[in-house]
Design a protein around this motif. Structure first.
Motif, mmCIF file in Angstrom:
data_model
loop_
_atom_site.group_PDB
_atom_site.id
_atom_site.type_symbol
_atom_site.label_atom_id
_atom_site.label_comp_id
_atom_site.label_asym_id
_atom_site.label_seq_id
_atom_site.Cartn_x
_atom_site.Cartn_y
_atom_site.Cartn_z
ATOM 1 N N LYS A 103 0.833 -1.199 0.000
ATOM 2 C CA LYS A 103 0.000 0.000 0.000
ATOM 3 C C LYS A 103 0.874 1.258 0.000
ATOM 4 O O LYS A 103 0.594 2.219 -0.737
ATOM 5 C CB LYS A 103 -0.916 -0.021 1.213
ATOM 6 C CG LYS A 103 -1.921 1.117 1.287
ATOM 7 C CD LYS A 103 -3.058 0.936 0.312
ATOM 8 C CE LYS A 103 -3.983 -0.186 0.681
ATOM 9 N NZ LYS A 103 -5.170 -0.231 -0.224
ATOM 10 N N LEU A 104 1.931 1.251 0.799
ATOM 11 C CA LEU A 104 2.845 2.396 0.830
ATOM 12 C C LEU A 104 3.535 2.582 -0.519
ATOM 13 O O LEU A 104 3.640 3.709 -1.025
ATOM 14 C CB LEU A 104 3.890 2.198 1.928
ATOM 15 C CG LEU A 104 3.399 2.193 3.377
ATOM 16 C CD1 LEU A 104 4.572 1.905 4.319
ATOM 17 C CD2 LEU A 104 2.741 3.514 3.741
ATOM 18 N N ASP A 105 3.997 1.498 -1.096
ATOM 19 C CA ASP A 105 4.691 1.574 -2.384
ATOM 20 C C ASP A 105 3.767 2.141 -3.462
ATOM 21 O O ASP A 105 4.182 2.985 -4.270
ATOM 22 C CB ASP A 105 5.186 0.191 -2.800
ATOM 23 C CG ASP A 105 6.273 -0.355 -1.875
ATOM 24 O OD1 ASP A 105 6.858 0.444 -1.110
ATOM 25 O OD2 ASP A 105 6.514 -1.577 -1.919
ATOM 26 N N ALA A 106 2.522 1.683 -3.459
ATOM 27 C CA ALA A 106 1.578 2.141 -4.477
ATOM 28 C C ALA A 106 1.265 3.626 -4.326
ATOM 29 O O ALA A 106 0.989 4.317 -5.315
ATOM 30 C CB ALA A 106 0.288 1.323 -4.390
ATOM 31 N N ALA A 107 1.321 4.111 -3.076
ATOM 32 C CA ALA A 107 1.025 5.520 -2.817
ATOM 33 C C ALA A 107 2.265 6.401 -2.920
ATOM 34 O O ALA A 107 2.178 7.617 -2.729
ATOM 35 C CB ALA A 107 0.388 5.662 -1.432
ATOM 36 N N GLY A 108 3.422 5.792 -3.194
ATOM 37 C CA GLY A 108 4.661 6.562 -3.291
ATOM 38 C C GLY A 108 5.169 7.049 -1.948
ATOM 39 O O GLY A 108 5.870 8.065 -1.872
ATOM 40 N N ILE A 109 4.842 6.313 -0.875
ATOM 41 C CA ILE A 109 5.283 6.681 0.474
ATOM 42 C C ILE A 109 6.446 5.773 0.869
ATOM 43 O O ILE A 109 6.348 4.542 0.769
ATOM 44 C CB ILE A 109 4.136 6.539 1.498
ATOM 45 C CG1 ILE A 109 2.970 7.472 1.115
ATOM 46 C CG2 ILE A 109 4.616 6.836 2.912
ATOM 47 C CD1 ILE A 109 1.748 7.318 2.019
#
Length: 208
Positions: free
Chosen positions: A86-92
């Motif tokens: 989820k973080l990777d997909a949001a660029g976090i």
């Protein structure tokens, strides 16, 4: 979990002066039953059933896991994988790490804490996904029962070994907190780092 009820159901207390107490009975599982139990679903109340290797009765298409450290660690790992994706997909970025916690066990809401300016954004991201919320909550819930069960099993071991009224009294006194339902709170910590989510139960890391 009501530990007092658990103790009364499976580990009936020995009264002082009784040299030959009977152990509380427990319905035996069918032959070749697995350690996983499940309930029949469909919105109807149903008895607890054992799941054999050949077939399982679903509870709203879900399987109930036993509260063990291995299961808690596995659930935490799966939740951590989902958080990372989820973080990777949001660029976090995944670093620095942060803490994930359930402040209200009766709510699926996940709280994120840590020295990060985007902690609230991460918290909102997790809570926007009900499936991810429940993945974190289930890991926390499974882990939270383990210390109480461990203590109940230790009580049962000492209880069964007691042979005299004095020994029985000492065992019951030593586990008065368990028998009276006054166990201290369990500490559950979930820490997310670059390599995933780890879960600590009273300071001890659970291992799969």
């Amino acid at each position: 979990m009501n530990v007092t009820a658990l103790t009364a159901r499976y580990f009936a207390e020995k009264p002082a002066g009784n040299y030959a107490p009977k152990a509380a009975s427990m319905d035996a599982a069918p032959p070749q039953a697995s350690a996983i139990v499940s309930l029949s679903g469909g919105g109807q109340t149903a008895p607890l059933t054992y799941a054999s290797s050949a077939s399982r009765t679903p509870l709203l298409d879900a399987t109930l896991l036993l509260p063990t450290r291995a299961n808690a660690a596995r659930l935490a790992f799966e939740a951590g994988e989902a958080i990372g994706a989820k973080l990777d997909a949001a660029g976090i970025t995944r670093e620095p790490g942060f803490q994930v916690t359930i402040e209200d066990p009766n709510s699926a809401h996940v709280t994120v804490k840590g020295d990060r300016a985007d902690a609230k954004a991460i918290e909102d991201l997790i809570n926007a996904d009900p499936k991810l919320q429940m993945a974190v909550h289930n890991a926390y819930a499974i882990a939270s029962h383990i210390p109480s069960i461990d203590r109940a099993l230790q009580y049962d071991k000492e209880y069964r070994a007691a042979r005299t009224p004095a020994e029985i009294d000492r065992v019951n006194a030593r586990y008065a907190d368990l028998l009276g339902g006054r166990l201290p709170p369990t500490s559950i910590e979930m820490d997310f780092a670059k390599d995933g989510l780890s879960i600590l139960i009273n300071g001890e890391k659970a291992q799969a």
